[in-house]
Design an enzyme around this catalytic site. Structure first.
Site, PDB file in Angstrom:
ATOM      1  CB  CYS A  92       3.666   2.515   1.454  1.00  0.00           C
ATOM      2  SG  CYS A  92       2.476   3.083   0.224  1.00  0.00           S
ATOM      3  CB  CYS A  95       0.606   0.504  -2.938  1.00  0.00           C
ATOM      4  SG  CYS A  95       1.308   2.173  -2.956  1.00  0.00           S
ATOM      5  CB  SER A  96       4.917  -1.462  -1.761  1.00  0.00           C
ATOM      6  OG  SER A  96       4.834  -1.570  -3.170  1.00  0.00           O
ATOM      7  CB  CYS A  97       4.885   4.708  -2.015  1.00  0.00           C
ATOM      8  SG  CYS A  97       3.380   4.812  -3.005  1.00  0.00           S
TER       9      CYS A  97
END
Length: 191
Positions: A92, A95-97
């Site tokens: 991702c 962000c950090s999906c």
């Protein structure tokens, strides 16, 4: 943020409201057992049942939900299948999906800017750092998760697993293999 969390944990520990070892155990459980085990069962079912694998390819969200793995961060899923020609890697970049209901808590490195940028720029180098060396001719496809769509990598089924039931197959599937930074484990007794 990390300093704030540490400060809050310190205060709560000093007041006797939490036990840091209990917190560590809970985090470890979600990082390595609950979530990743759900995804491993999805992969094992796909390996064992061609109809389920086909459904997973067509509508991963529904196929995964049929096993009871739904919720925030996993409501829109796509499964990508590794094969002899292509290895899939999930990142991702913004962000950090991450699909929590299927893979549990995201590993710290998944959220790190270094992984998020290098996975796109140098995926083969990133895989090598994880101990994954692929044949030079194998294509690497990088999938960028978003708030709208998250990915599950279905690793290649290891040779010598034809006689294994789904639970034994699930034992061969790691969280990293479902992100693409690892491979499925070989069954015991194989080199």
């Amino acid at each position: 943020m990390e300093a704030r969390v540490r400060a809050l944990e310190t205060i709560l520990t000093q007041k006797g409201l939490i036990d840091p070892k209990a917190i560590d155990a809970i985090v470890e459980t979600y990082e390595t057992k609950i979530g990743p085990r759900n995804g491993a069962r999805v992969v094992a079912k796909a390996w064992a049942e061609p109809d389920f694998a086909d459904w997973l390819k067509r509508d991963a969200t529904a196929a995964i939900a049929s096993l009871g793995y739904t919720g925030r961060q996993g409501e829109h899923m796509r499964a990508v299948f590794n094969d002899a020609e292509t290895h899939n890697l999930v990142v991702c970049t913004l962000c950090s999906c991450y699909p929590w209901s299927v893979l549990g808590l995201p590993p710290v490195w998944y959220k790190a800017p270094a992984y998020r940028s290098r996975a796109v720029i140098d995926p083969r180098g990133v895989l090598a750092e994880f101990g994954v060396t692929l044949p030079a001719g194998r294509k690497i496809r990088v999938w960028d998760s978003t708030a709208e769509l998250r990915y599950l990598v279905v690793p290649e089924r290891p040779a010598g697993t034809d006689g294994l039931d789904q639970e034994a197959l699930a034992d061969l599937v790691t969280r990293d293999a479902m992100i693409g930074t690892g491979l499925a484990l070989e069954p015991e007794g194989r080199a």
